[in-house]
Design a protein around this motif. Sequence first.
Motif, mmCIF file in Angstrom:
data_model
loop_
_atom_site.group_PDB
_atom_site.id
_atom_site.type_symbol
_atom_site.label_atom_id
_atom_site.label_comp_id
_atom_site.label_asym_id
_atom_site.label_seq_id
_atom_site.Cartn_x
_atom_site.Cartn_y
_atom_site.Cartn_z
ATOM 1 N N CYS A 42 81.978 79.203 157.620
ATOM 2 C CA CYS A 42 83.155 79.526 157.225
ATOM 3 C C CYS A 42 83.529 80.570 155.873
ATOM 4 N N GLY A 43 83.748 81.622 156.088
ATOM 5 C CA GLY A 43 83.831 82.553 154.787
ATOM 6 C C GLY A 43 82.769 83.394 154.698
ATOM 7 N N ALA A 44 81.688 83.423 155.746
ATOM 8 C CA ALA A 44 80.400 84.170 155.508
ATOM 9 C C ALA A 44 80.615 85.328 156.126
ATOM 10 N N ASP A 45 79.117 86.148 155.740
ATOM 11 C CA ASP A 45 79.055 87.341 156.473
ATOM 12 C C ASP A 45 79.019 87.016 158.023
ATOM 13 N N PRO A 46 79.108 88.171 158.919
ATOM 14 C CA PRO A 46 79.121 87.944 160.110
ATOM 15 C C PRO A 46 78.112 87.398 161.008
ATOM 16 N N GLN A 47 76.778 87.202 160.351
ATOM 17 C CA GLN A 47 75.756 86.540 160.986
ATOM 18 C C GLN A 47 74.828 85.911 159.621
ATOM 19 N N THR A 48 74.527 84.754 159.727
ATOM 20 C CA THR A 48 73.691 84.223 158.526
ATOM 21 C C THR A 48 72.534 83.530 159.338
ATOM 22 N N THR A 49 71.508 83.200 158.598
ATOM 23 C CA THR A 49 70.339 82.213 159.148
ATOM 24 C C THR A 49 69.846 81.344 158.254
ATOM 25 N N ASP A 50 70.013 79.883 158.447
ATOM 26 C CA ASP A 50 69.735 78.815 157.624
ATOM 27 C C ASP A 50 67.929 78.726 157.550
ATOM 28 N N THR A 51 67.713 77.838 156.704
ATOM 29 C CA THR A 51 66.295 77.659 156.472
ATOM 30 C C THR A 51 65.512 77.229 157.675
ATOM 31 N N ASP A 52 66.084 76.651 158.649
ATOM 32 C CA ASP A 52 65.462 76.159 160.080
ATOM 33 C C ASP A 52 65.323 77.179 161.198
ATOM 34 N N GLY A 53 66.136 78.667 160.743
ATOM 35 C CA GLY A 53 66.060 79.614 161.557
ATOM 36 C C GLY A 53 67.350 79.756 162.506
ATOM 37 N N ARG A 54 68.217 78.566 162.374
ATOM 38 C CA ARG A 54 69.306 78.693 163.264
ATOM 39 C C ARG A 54 70.297 79.980 162.773
ATOM 40 N N VAL A 55 70.744 80.600 163.792
ATOM 41 C CA VAL A 55 71.813 81.673 163.341
ATOM 42 C C VAL A 55 73.306 81.199 163.539
ATOM 43 N N TRP A 56 73.899 81.398 162.276
ATOM 44 C CA TRP A 56 75.241 80.985 162.001
ATOM 45 C C TRP A 56 76.105 82.291 162.405
ATOM 46 N N THR A 57 77.356 81.960 162.659
ATOM 47 C CA THR A 57 78.353 82.987 162.887
ATOM 48 C C THR A 57 79.450 82.781 161.880
ATOM 49 N N SER A 58 80.154 83.755 161.672
ATOM 50 C CA SER A 58 81.221 83.701 160.444
ATOM 51 C C SER A 58 82.486 83.297 161.209
ATOM 52 N N ASP A 59 83.397 82.774 160.659
ATOM 53 C CA ASP A 59 84.867 82.579 161.166
ATOM 54 C C ASP A 59 85.537 83.880 160.763
ATOM 55 N N ILE A 60 85.139 84.842 160.187
ATOM 56 C CA ILE A 60 86.075 85.966 159.701
ATOM 57 C C ILE A 60 85.778 86.790 161.222
ATOM 58 N N GLY A 61 86.970 87.046 161.530
ATOM 59 C CA GLY A 61 87.365 87.891 162.638
ATOM 60 C C GLY A 61 87.026 86.946 163.812
ATOM 61 N N SER A 62 86.859 85.792 163.953
ATOM 62 C CA SER A 62 86.307 84.874 165.136
ATOM 63 C C SER A 62 87.809 84.675 165.574
ATOM 64 N N LYS A 63 87.590 84.090 166.960
ATOM 65 C CA LYS A 63 88.598 83.334 167.736
ATOM 66 C C LYS A 63 88.866 81.842 167.493
ATOM 67 N N PHE A 64 88.235 81.332 166.759
ATOM 68 C CA PHE A 64 88.055 80.003 166.559
ATOM 69 C C PHE A 64 89.350 79.369 165.781
ATOM 70 N N PRO A 65 89.710 79.957 164.397
ATOM 71 C CA PRO A 65 90.927 79.598 163.719
ATOM 72 C C PRO A 65 92.161 79.903 164.318
ATOM 73 N N SER A 66 93.080 79.230 164.342
ATOM 74 C CA SER A 66 94.408 79.384 164.902
ATOM 75 C C SER A 66 94.679 80.638 164.464
ATOM 76 N N SER A 67 94.721 80.804 162.989
ATOM 77 C CA SER A 67 95.140 81.789 162.211
ATOM 78 C C SER A 67 94.801 81.879 160.710
ATOM 79 N N THR A 68 94.229 82.930 160.481
ATOM 80 C CA THR A 68 93.715 83.139 159.013
ATOM 81 C C THR A 68 94.563 83.917 158.076
ATOM 82 N N ALA A 69 95.860 84.224 158.678
ATOM 83 C CA ALA A 69 96.753 85.090 157.789
ATOM 84 C C ALA A 69 96.924 84.525 156.393
ATOM 85 N N ASN A 70 97.173 83.336 156.016
ATOM 86 C CA ASN A 70 97.375 82.747 154.712
ATOM 87 C C ASN A 70 96.014 82.269 153.829
ATOM 88 N N SER A 71 94.940 82.431 154.422
ATOM 89 C CA SER A 71 93.671 81.822 153.947
ATOM 90 C C SER A 71 92.928 82.896 153.109
#
Length: 176
Positions: A42-71
């Motif tokens: 949450c709130g991160a750059d579009p794609q980040t990788t953790d120390t275990d090599g797993r790729v995480w996606t951002s919630d910025i512009g994603s379809k997962f939150p119902s709305s980010t208008a007031n966040s």
Amino acid sequence: MRNTAATGAGAALVFLCLSASLAVAVVLGANYVPTDKILLNCGADPQTTDTDGRVWTSDIGSKFPSSTANSITAAAATQDPSVPQVPCMTARIFPSNFTYSFPVAFGRKFVRLYFYPSSYNSYNASNAIFSVSTRDYTLLKNFSVAQTTKALNFAYVLKEYSVNVEGQTLDQLVAN
């Protein structure tokens, strides 16, 4: 010295959906492949990788939150050396109730929530008390990350849950 083992969660809300428990993963390790695997930073750059090599996606512009208008998105003001950069150093802050919806297959899902009690912009985690629930289950109620980490002497915490999904989505409501 802080205990770096994590057992709860705080100001940076990150949802990670897995389809295996830790015990099953140990026993079946090489054979197990989760049917749904969502790593949301949450709130991160579009794609980040953790120390275990797993790729995480951002919630910025994603379809997962119902709305980010007031966040707002924010970076943690400080970082304890034992706290992982991904997923704990960024957050999405909502001033009121909000929902994340994850399209997943029917069945048992494992949800892992990470929290780090830092200040994000002008929001101080020591003042945050919140609840997390799904359609059928309350996962956290009146939870304070700052109080939990202080009482347990942890730098950050994570919480893991096993949730049965009967439909096509896993909805997580976080209430302030």
